[in-house]
Design a protein around this motif. Structure first.
Motif, PDB file in Angstrom:
ATOM      1  N   UNK A  40      40.713  37.519  -2.720  1.00 47.80           N
ATOM      2  CA  UNK A  40      41.118  36.650  -3.828  1.00 47.80           C
ATOM      3  C   UNK A  40      40.772  35.179  -3.597  1.00 47.80           C
ATOM      4  N   UNK A  41      40.237  34.847  -2.439  1.00 49.78           N
ATOM      5  CA  UNK A  41      40.064  33.436  -2.100  1.00 49.78           C
ATOM      6  C   UNK A  41      39.036  32.722  -2.971  1.00 49.78           C
ATOM      7  N   UNK A  42      38.167  33.475  -3.637  1.00 52.95           N
ATOM      8  CA  UNK A  42      37.189  32.865  -4.539  1.00 52.95           C
ATOM      9  C   UNK A  42      37.649  32.916  -5.994  1.00 52.95           C
ATOM     10  N   UNK A  43      38.947  33.152  -6.203  1.00 52.23           N
ATOM     11  CA  UNK A  43      39.478  33.304  -7.567  1.00 52.23           C
ATOM     12  C   UNK A  43      40.140  32.036  -8.092  1.00 52.23           C
ATOM     13  N   UNK A  44      39.944  30.911  -7.402  1.00 52.53           N
ATOM     14  CA  UNK A  44      40.555  29.668  -7.856  1.00 52.53           C
ATOM     15  C   UNK A  44      42.045  29.613  -7.593  1.00 52.53           C
ATOM     16  N   UNK A  45      42.464  30.125  -6.433  1.00 47.76           N
ATOM     17  CA  UNK A  45      43.890  30.152  -6.078  1.00 47.76           C
ATOM     18  C   UNK A  45      44.411  28.726  -5.905  1.00 47.76           C
ATOM     19  N   UNK A 143      34.689  20.390  -7.400  1.00 48.65           N
ATOM     20  CA  UNK A 143      35.406  21.656  -7.309  1.00 48.65           C
ATOM     21  C   UNK A 143      36.474  21.721  -8.394  1.00 48.65           C
ATOM     22  N   UNK A 144      36.661  22.905  -8.931  1.00 45.78           N
ATOM     23  CA  UNK A 144      37.769  23.173  -9.846  1.00 45.78           C
ATOM     24  C   UNK A 144      38.560  24.321  -9.253  1.00 45.78           C
ATOM     25  N   UNK A 145      39.814  24.057  -8.927  1.00 42.61           N
ATOM     26  CA  UNK A 145      40.654  25.047  -8.246  1.00 42.61           C
ATOM     27  C   UNK A 145      39.938  25.603  -7.023  1.00 42.61           C
ATOM     28  N   UNK A 146      39.313  24.683  -6.272  1.00 43.56           N
ATOM     29  CA  UNK A 146      38.646  24.985  -5.004  1.00 43.56           C
ATOM     30  C   UNK A 146      37.354  25.777  -5.161  1.00 43.56           C
TER      31      UNK A 146
END
Length: 228
Positions: A40-45, A143-146
């Protein structure tokens, strides 16, 4: 809507947390193991609730990895209440530490407090923040939400100008004086309107109803903070 990664191996507790977080307006992602969490780390957590004791690894090590490699804040959840564990967690990058059992309203308050802190953080880190968008001025990356956002040079320059003067109205004339296209040509008024539209499509959740890049009718534009 803020995305909360819930890393908790107790399925019943995980389900309870996710249902309550959803009721509070968050978007929860449940992970019963570190392997699931990494997906999930590429899901904008926006924030991670992290249990320390997990079946496939050490929560402390995962917390350190998040701190070193992402901008995702972490709240540790644990049955341990020793001062040494708390100090260890905070020293490796955790933003807060909550001992089980806990009241849901208190946990939600801690989540909101951490999110507020990270959105107004580190004036000396070389980054500009607005809402869930970050410009790293050292690398010229956005970056948007990382998650990385690909911008054209003019889109980047416009966003940089607005974030450098956050909460201030920048007139169209002031923007036009600053912006030139990649070939060194002057950006005209019609081009600016199109440029703002394209930029909103990349950094706003709902470009037709912008919350961050606002039009000030008769004057120009301004960037404002907001809570997702």
């Amino acid at each position: 809507m803020d995305k909360i990664l819930v890393v908790e191996d107790n399925a019943e507790l995980s389900d309870t947390l996710c249902r309550n977080l959803q009721a509070e307006g968050f978007m929860p992602y449940a992970a019963l193991s570190l392997a699931q969490a990494r997906k999930y780390l590429d899901s904008g957590i926006d924030l991670c609730l992290l249990d320390i004791n997990l079946p496939d690894g050490d929560g402390f090590a995962f917390c350190r990895s998040l701190s070193e490699n992402t901008a995702i804040p972490v709240i540790l959840l644990t049955v341990r209440d020793g001062a040494q564990d708390m100090v260890q967690g905070l020293s490796i990058g955790a933003d807060d530490y909550v001992t089980k059992p806990f009241r849901m309203d208190i946990l939600v308050s801690r989540i909101r407090a951490v999110l507020r802190r990270v959105r107004n953080r580190r004036p000396g880190d070389g980054c500009l923040y607005c809402g869930d968008v970050c410009i790293n001025k050292k690398t010229s990356k956005v970056y948007k939400k990382d998650c990385p956002v690909e911008l054209t040079p003019n889109e980047y320059q416009l966003l940089l100008l607005l974030l450098e003067h956050k909460n201030q109205t920048i007139t169209r004339e002031q923007i036009l004086e600053k912006l030139w296209d990649v070939d060194g040509n002057y950006v005209n008024d019609n081009t600016l309107t199109t440029l703002v539209k394209r930029l909103r499509q990349k950094v706003e959740d709902y470009p037709q109803m912008p919350k961050m890049l606002l039009t000030v009718r008769g004057f120009g534009y301004k960037a404002v903070d907001y809570e997702g």
